[in-house]
Scaffold this active site. Structure first.
Site, PDB file in Angstrom:
ATOM      1  N   LYS A 141      -3.324  -6.105 -11.059  1.00 12.86           N
ATOM      2  CA  LYS A 141      -2.992  -4.607 -11.077  1.00 12.86           C
ATOM      3  C   LYS A 141      -1.423  -4.267 -10.897  1.00 12.86           C
ATOM      4  O   LYS A 141      -0.997  -3.370 -11.590  1.00 12.86           O
ATOM      5  CB  LYS A 141      -3.863  -3.747 -10.159  1.00 12.86           C
ATOM      6  N   GLN A 174      -8.301  -2.495  -1.894  1.00 10.29           N
ATOM      7  CA  GLN A 174      -9.275  -3.441  -2.564  1.00 10.29           C
ATOM      8  C   GLN A 174     -10.599  -3.745  -1.943  1.00 10.29           C
ATOM      9  O   GLN A 174     -10.226  -4.109  -0.723  1.00 10.29           O
ATOM     10  CB  GLN A 174      -8.382  -4.534  -3.016  1.00 10.29           C
ATOM     11  N   ASP A 189      -9.169   5.223  -7.437  1.00 14.61           N
ATOM     12  CA  ASP A 189     -10.386   4.730  -7.936  1.00 14.61           C
ATOM     13  C   ASP A 189     -11.601   5.760  -7.965  1.00 14.61           C
ATOM     14  O   ASP A 189     -12.504   5.324  -8.611  1.00 14.61           O
ATOM     15  CB  ASP A 189     -10.733   3.629  -6.640  1.00 14.61           C
TER      16      ASP A 189
END
Ligand code: NDP
Length: 284
Positions: free
Chosen positions: A53, A97, A120
């Site tokens: 990422k 994460q 997200d």
């Protein structure tokens, strides 16, 4: 019939080029998009995802910051960092994460991220907006799947769409997006009786389970579009999807490979969400 292969790497490269241009325009206006990534613990798969990422951010000109914490970090410390990032004008997206170590309440952490920086799309407010058909951030994997379908000019109106898997990060938002596109949607899960009955009706079949090659060619309707979200590691170390690619590609009209299908699109949509967020912040 041998299916056309939907190349997620090629589509990602195309989309990332236009994202790079948009990021440069925003940077020129003094609003360079910024993403903060929080990683807790030493999960090797998470470390790889985070590295990819950050690399993707650099390639399109998105500023990125990585915050790593040891596995035994008290949750308050991470919540404190999230609060600081929520208030930081250089940061337009915050990603925590998953999975988090056991002392964390994942819902509490996800809700601590400002809904306006929740790239997200996991915050309850953003899930609610998506359910209402008025999304602010769409979770990256289902967003990537919709981009793949749209890149092929597939009109979903009236189509039978079957999703295997009902997780909050893939199956459920996928169902909402497909409903929004006027498909007739069925969601299957571990308690579904006769899975093949459902999958064989699917014009569009999305597999998001996490079981290697569980969807075989005989479970696919001839001519179907097959989207394989699954990522599984085989004993020989190779990656494969939830769909048995070799048998399904002989029946489907269009199929995504693993690797090189949905995976790269997920990261691309994270970049898209971060840039959209910076765009919104710049417009305020
Ligand atoms: P989860 O484990 O959260 O969910 C799996 C879902 O599959 C559950 O809803 C479960 O049902 C269902 N399921 C399990 N067994 C069966 C079965 N035998 N028949 C039908 N349904 C079943 O996984 P995720 O949604 O997080 O991820 C799914 C896969 O996608 C994984 O391989 C993951 O690595 C991959 N993934 C890939 C991404 C990408 O970028 N390509 C991004 C995110 C995930 P129940 O709810 O009843 O338990």
């Amino acid at each position: 019939m041998t299916a056309k292969i939907l190349d997620g790497n090629a589509l990602s490269a195309e989309l990332r080029e236009s994202l790079r241009q948009r990021a440069a325009e925003l940077a020129a206006q003094g609003s360079k998009p910024g993403l903060a990534v929080i990683l807790v613990g030493e999960n090797p798969a998470s470390q790889v995802y985070v590295r990819n990422k950050i690399k993707a951010c650099e390639a399109v000109g998105v500023h990125s910051e990585k915050y790593e914490f040891p596995a035994d970090t008290p949750p308050e410390k991470v919540l404190h960092k999230i609060a600081a990032l929520n208030a930081d004008p250089k940061i337009h997206g915050i990603l925590v994460q998953l999975p988090l170590p056991p002392q964390f309440d994942e819902d509490e952490v996800l809700e601590a991220v400002s809904a306006e920086k929740d790239v997200d799309g996991f915050h309850a407010e953003n899930v609610g907006l998506l359910a209402q058909g008025n999304p602010r951030f769409i979770s990256c994997t289902p967003y990537g799947v919709m981009e793949m379908l749209s890149s092929e000019g597939i009109s979903l109106r009236g189509m039978e769409a079957v999703i295997v898997g009902r997780s909050n990060i893939v199956g459920k938002p996928m169902a909402l997006l497909l409903i929004g596109a006027s498909a007739t949607v069925t969601v299957c899960h571990s308690q579904t009786r006769d899975l093949a009955f459902h999958t064989r009706r699917a014009d569009v079949l999305v597999a998001a389970v996490g079981k290697a090659k569980m969807i075989t060619g005989d479970m696919v309707k001839p001519g179907a579009v097959v989207i394989d979200v699954g990522i599984n590691r085989l004993p020989d170390g190779k990656l494969c999807g939830d769909v048995d690619f070799d048998s399904a590609k002989e029946v489907a009209s269009l199929i995504t490979p693993v690797p090189g299908g949905v995976g790269p699109m997920t990261i691309t949509m994270l970049l898209a969400n971060t840039i959209e967020s910076a765009d919104r912040a710049a417009g305020k």
